[in-house]
Design an enzyme around this catalytic site. Sequence first.
Site, mmCIF file in Angstrom:
data_model
loop_
_atom_site.group_PDB
_atom_site.id
_atom_site.type_symbol
_atom_site.label_atom_id
_atom_site.label_comp_id
_atom_site.label_asym_id
_atom_site.label_seq_id
_atom_site.Cartn_x
_atom_site.Cartn_y
_atom_site.Cartn_z
ATOM 1 N N SER A 158 0.837 -8.787 -2.682
ATOM 2 C CA SER A 158 1.768 -7.684 -2.962
ATOM 3 C C SER A 158 1.243 -6.698 -3.993
ATOM 4 C CB SER A 158 3.118 -8.241 -3.428
ATOM 5 O OG SER A 158 3.015 -8.824 -4.708
ATOM 6 N N LYS A 287 4.779 -7.669 -10.702
ATOM 7 C CA LYS A 287 4.845 -6.344 -10.089
ATOM 8 C C LYS A 287 4.510 -5.307 -11.155
ATOM 9 C CE LYS A 287 6.687 -8.214 -6.360
ATOM 10 N NZ LYS A 287 5.888 -8.404 -5.111
#
EC number: 3.4.21.89
Length: 513
Positions: A158, A287
Amino acid sequence: MSSHQLLVLVLIQVILLLLPSIGAAKLFEKAGVPGWKAYIPFYNTWVMLGLAERPRHWVFWQVIPILGWFITLGIYVEFVKVFGKFKFWEHALAALLPLIYFPLIGYDAKVVYTGAAPVRKHRKGVAREWVDAGVFAVVAATLIRTFVFEAYTIPTGSMEKTLLVSDFLFVSKFSYGPRIPNTPLSIPFVHSTLPVTKTNSYVEWITLPYIRWFASPVKRRDVVVFNFPAGDTVINLDDYQSRVPYYTACRTLGGGNIDSGRKIVLGNPDQYPLVLRPVDKEENYIKRCVAIAGDTLQIKNQVVYIDGKAQPFPPESQTYYTVTTQGQPLDEAVMVEEYNLDINSNEVSSVPGTSNQYHMLLTWVAHEKMLKSGLAKSIVPELADDDPQQPLFPFVPNSTWALDNYGPIWIPAKGATLTLTPENYPVYERAIRVYEGNTFEMKDGKFWLNGQPVTQYTFRMNYYWMMGDNRHESQDSRYWGFVPEDHIVGEAWIIWMSWNHGVRWKRLFNKIK
């Protein structure tokens, strides 16, 4: 190391030096030393070493960041020995709970100063030596993991290509201030679940509220490790966990109605075994912070806008583009060396019916370089096809929001007051109810907070918006919303190892940007 980080370390050291002062003052008096000396940081340990007849240069070792903490704890152990304390549990209390143990023995009339002579005569057995060494190692590692840095492994793509699968990171805990564990009674070196038994690694006999020492806010574009906000309830099966979050499963089972799906899950506990987790035991995610508290975020054709201003792409973030070239064949070596692309993989494929158009998975650096070099005549972003099985936050029926065209949405800020409306209720309801611990609902267009009618709400925490650099392959805030400040673990700091069928040497010790 920033000045803020250094200040955090120094303040922790000073706190350690002052913890036993009340009890140490009484012990000093028993040894014939004025008690006020126990309240002066560093001078108090100088006195302790003198009474224990241990090298006084240990005092100066205490100023070394992190290492000094353990020197201080060692001095405490040496000090209690001159009061006849030689048992393992006595040394453990002196090191781990000096705030409690020193007053206990200081105000105990039976405890007397014996001096250093009995200490020199005392001999520990071999087993005790090994136990002491093992306990010290566990305590040291636990303190470092809690307050300084923690190792973390990248499990998914990701964040590619900023971070690759099987990059091993150090995560800095004092970038945003060390967070005290909500569940202090837990087994060291594991997160929420024991490896073999799959049972909880912690007990909730003692739970602590959110406490963060010397807090510093997350900054926009930081790469952050945090506890998964939708991970407070999980279906405890390998195929679910955070891969298919409980709330997503409920919406899917209920055909979009989370309450209907919840009834199915709760009615079938054998098929859907549930586990409730405290904040610090929710799964770790990594993230990039793209919006901070008080920002208004919007995404237009993949570009993130903050308060109406376009934000640059992270240099190594990647997404698919349709690339129109000048017509020359793609050179395999050039594509690898210049653009980090493997034309024999799914990173590059020809657009059917064309001779000079390709689907390419490009980083922003490669995107800019390809235009500058003249290899590409045009590069057009390919917008994602939204998955109906993965609805987007805030889960409003018939919403026009999409992965690459999302918002606008305001990120809550501590102390900011929001006027409540039926339109923004689904956006902020979970933050107000779950993250900030209120009862909150909307009935007949009116809002009820802790049993009282309200028209506004003032937030008690800052919130953040997190997204993966691999925008089309990332389960991030677009799917589950805001990240509260109490979920923040630390800042991804440095890659200390990277592995893919061998060591990826070029990635070692790279600072994460």
